[in-house]
Design an enzyme around this catalytic site. Structure first.
Site, mmCIF file in Angstrom:
data_model
loop_
_atom_site.group_PDB
_atom_site.id
_atom_site.type_symbol
_atom_site.label_atom_id
_atom_site.label_comp_id
_atom_site.label_asym_id
_atom_site.label_seq_id
_atom_site.Cartn_x
_atom_site.Cartn_y
_atom_site.Cartn_z
ATOM 1 N N ARG A 133 0.810 -1.220 0.000
ATOM 2 C CA ARG A 133 0.000 0.000 0.000
ATOM 3 C C ARG A 133 0.845 1.274 0.000
ATOM 4 N NH1 ARG A 133 -4.047 -0.221 4.793
ATOM 5 N NH2 ARG A 133 -3.113 -2.267 4.814
ATOM 6 N N ASP A 176 -3.905 -1.622 -2.870
ATOM 7 C CA ASP A 176 -4.536 -2.502 -1.888
ATOM 8 C C ASP A 176 -4.782 -3.842 -2.555
ATOM 9 O OD1 ASP A 176 -4.966 -1.077 0.528
ATOM 10 O OD2 ASP A 176 -6.286 0.264 -0.615
ATOM 11 N N HIS A 186 6.056 -25.826 12.823
ATOM 12 C CA HIS A 186 7.467 -26.176 13.028
ATOM 13 C C HIS A 186 7.642 -27.414 13.916
ATOM 14 C CE1 HIS A 186 7.831 -22.319 11.273
ATOM 15 N NE2 HIS A 186 7.932 -21.601 12.352
HETATM 16 C C1 BG6 Z 1 8.011 -17.945 13.098
HETATM 17 C C2 BG6 Z 1 7.050 -17.528 14.182
HETATM 18 O O1 BG6 Z 1 7.437 -18.920 12.277
HETATM 19 O O2 BG6 Z 1 9.186 -18.474 13.674
HETATM 20 C C3 BG6 Z 1 7.692 -16.537 15.126
HETATM 21 O O3 BG6 Z 1 5.895 -16.943 13.597
HETATM 22 C C4 BG6 Z 1 9.020 -17.061 15.631
HETATM 23 O O4 BG6 Z 1 6.820 -16.240 16.207
HETATM 24 C C5 BG6 Z 1 9.886 -17.523 14.468
HETATM 25 O O5 BG6 Z 1 9.657 -16.013 16.330
HETATM 26 C C6 BG6 Z 1 11.165 -18.161 14.952
HETATM 27 O O6 BG6 Z 1 11.969 -18.506 13.869
HETATM 28 P P1 BG6 Z 1 13.500 -18.867 14.080
HETATM 29 O O7 BG6 Z 1 13.960 -19.302 12.743
HETATM 30 O O8 BG6 Z 1 14.163 -17.609 14.573
HETATM 31 O O9 BG6 Z 1 13.546 -19.936 15.112
#
Ligand code: BG6
Length: 507
Positions: free
Chosen positions: A62, A104, A261
């Site tokens: 934007r 947008d 993760h």
């Molecule tokens: C992200 C999360 O996917 O991973 C964040 O949204 C987090 O909240 C981040 O801080 C951490 O990533 P890394 O690679 O620094 O462990």
């Protein structure tokens, strides 16, 4: 894809993989992720010679910027966050292909401008019509952006050119919304055009889980319920939520990182050997193991959610979550979550997998600890082994990347005493090669069309299936437990393991 010549396949894997003519469009280019990770990753790829000479980068946002303002922003981001040294000739070449489109996400005119910009770059830079669209935008905008791409014909793959969509997490906020989002995405893009990012899969140490397990003979024979007592997967952060209140509040730790993760780390740790190292075979094994994950019956005893309160961290006073800017003072969002899971299959029956994550914890560390059972019998008397812990193999994902094996050894001297020692492998000491940042590898994979490191729909859905009952349970049962910033989380999480006769590692 593998050919019939394994030797040539092996050689191919060692050659640097260089992207063909292409460009990247980043939606949400003014955001934190783009500035800290995506823009520097593009530069680092160029600097390593892995991008084609005419590679182009289009920012869409934007902000009222001209192309030059955008290039200045990228320049600053590269100066601050790139991992490779700055080289003017690389920058000059890269900046030739930088364009900015202002608008947008519901602005049809802006999408038409984007289309023209892509055509102009095809002519000027030789991008060949090949573009990846990176949706680095709040999840609520995913459907709109994807539909706009369709409406303006930007997702069509014509004349041999490819178009790909890269979607940041979280993919939905529960199973139902993930399925809905999937439908919307797949109305526009075919499955092989969609790359769901889980940047943990791009980390060197995470890929090494598979090498460690399946390229060696040493570990796999004991990688099962006969030898393993339990597994602890920890992702601890010392940072708070920073400026991300808008994204984080209402999402929380479990949705932010366990759904993706940590469950991916669990899948790689627990899965069976894939038939090949390709996207289909990997997804098949990860899907199988995620499908076998079982929640303990009593979620009150096997899950804990917490929220950070004020405290001291790194010598400074840190405010509590509820005092952070932009946070609803009555928020019950979890900034810490600990969950016990079981895997209902022959290899893992009865072995608990404890997952925990939190913000504002003691320090930043991600690790997977496979903790082994005690020796079934000891010829030493009890006083000799009093201080001996359980054997453990710890995969140190970050920041001190490597692997540690902990075992007992005789203390030098005339008496017999056995104490824990460790054997360490550290990446920095064993390899001179530097590892690319996760986003570098994943962006390159998108440009190459290599989907190995991207979770499939089934994995995303199975992960929500695991998390949904926990989130529902938490919604119904009171508030998150408080923990002081700079500590290792709420005492309730220690109690949870103590009930099983175990304790969390202090990494
Ligand atoms: C992200 C999360 O996917 O991973 C964040 O949204 C987090 O909240 C981040 O801080 C951490 O990533 P890394 O690679 O620094 O462990």
């Amino acid at each position: 894809m593998s050919s019939s010549n394994p030797l040539r396949d092996a050689q191919d894997r060692r050659l640097p993989r260089i992207a063909g003519p292409s460009g990247l469009v980043i939606f949400g280019v003014t955001g934190d992720l783009s500035r800290k990770k995506l823009m520097p990753a593009v530069y680092d790829l160029a600097n390593r010679g892995l991008l084609p000479p005419g590679f182009s980068l289009i920012g869409f946002a934007r902000r009222e910027w001209e192309d030059e303002d955008f290039a200045d922003e990228v320049y600053q981001a590269v100066k601050e966050h790139a991992r490779t040294p700055f080289r003017d000739e690389v920058w000059q070449q890269l900046s030739q292909g930088m364009r900015f489109v202002q608008g947008d996400f519901d602005d049809d005119e802006a999408f038409e401008t984007l289309k023209k910009t892509m055509q102009e770059l095809d002519a000027a830079q030789g991008t060949g019509g090949n573009f990846a669209f990176y949706l680095s935008v709040p999840p609520k905008f995913f459907p709109l952006v994807v539909q706009q791409l369709k409406r303006h014909g930007l997702a069509d793959q014509k004349n041999g050119a490819w178009r790909r969509a890269v979607i940041e997490k979280p993919f939905g906020h529960d199973l139902t919304s993930a399925k809905e989002l999937n439908e919307i995405v797949h109305e526009v893009f075919a499955p092989d055009q969609v790359f769901r990012i889980d940047h943990y899969l791009g980390k060197e140490t995470v890929q090494n889980i598979l090498a460690l397990r399946f390229a060696n003979t040493l570990f796999e024979p004991v990688w099962n319920r006969s030898y393993v007592d339990h597994v602890q997967i920890t992702m601890a952060e010392d940072i708070g939520i920073g400026g991300r209140a808008g994204y984080y509040d209402g999402i929380g730790a479990a949705r932010d990182v366990i759904q993706n993760h940590l469950l991916q780390l669990l899948a790689l740790t627990a899965m069976e050997e894939p038939a090949a190292f390709d996207a289909n075979a990997l997804a098949a094994e990860k899907t199988k193991v995620l499908g076998a994950v079982k929640l303990p019956k009593d979620l009150g005893k096997s899950t804990v959610r917490g929220q950070y309160a004020a405290g001291w961290q790194g010598g400074a006073r840190a405010v509590g979550y509820l005092e952070e800017e932009g946070i609803n003072p009555a928020s019950t969002t979890d900034t810490y979550a600990a969950i016990k899971l079981e895997i209902d299959n022959r290899r893992w029956a009865g072995v608990p997998f404890y997952l925990r994550t939190g913000k504002r914890l003691g320090r930043r560390v991600t690790e997977i600890a496979v903790v082994f059972q005690r020796a079934p019998h000891s010829p030493f008397d009890q006083t000799a082994t009093e201080e001996l812990g359980q054997n453990a193999l710890v995969i140190r994902v970050q920041p001190d990347e490597g692997v540690t094996l902990r075992f007992g050894s005789k203390v030098p001297g005339t008496s017999l005493e056995v104490r824990d020692v460790s054997m360490d492998f550290a990446y920095g000491e064993s390899f001179t090669e530097s590892s690319p940042e996760a986003y570098e590898r994943l962006i390159l994979d998108v440009l190459l069309g290599d989907a190995n490191l991207f979770p499939r729909t089934e994995e995303v859905e199975l992960s929500w299936k695991i998390l949904d009952p926990i989130e529902q349970f938490w919604d119904k049962h009171g508030k998150p437990a408080q923990y002081e910033s700079g500590t290792w989380g709420p005492v309730e999480a220690d109690d949870m393991l103590a009930r099983d006769g175990r304790s969390w590692r202090r990494p």
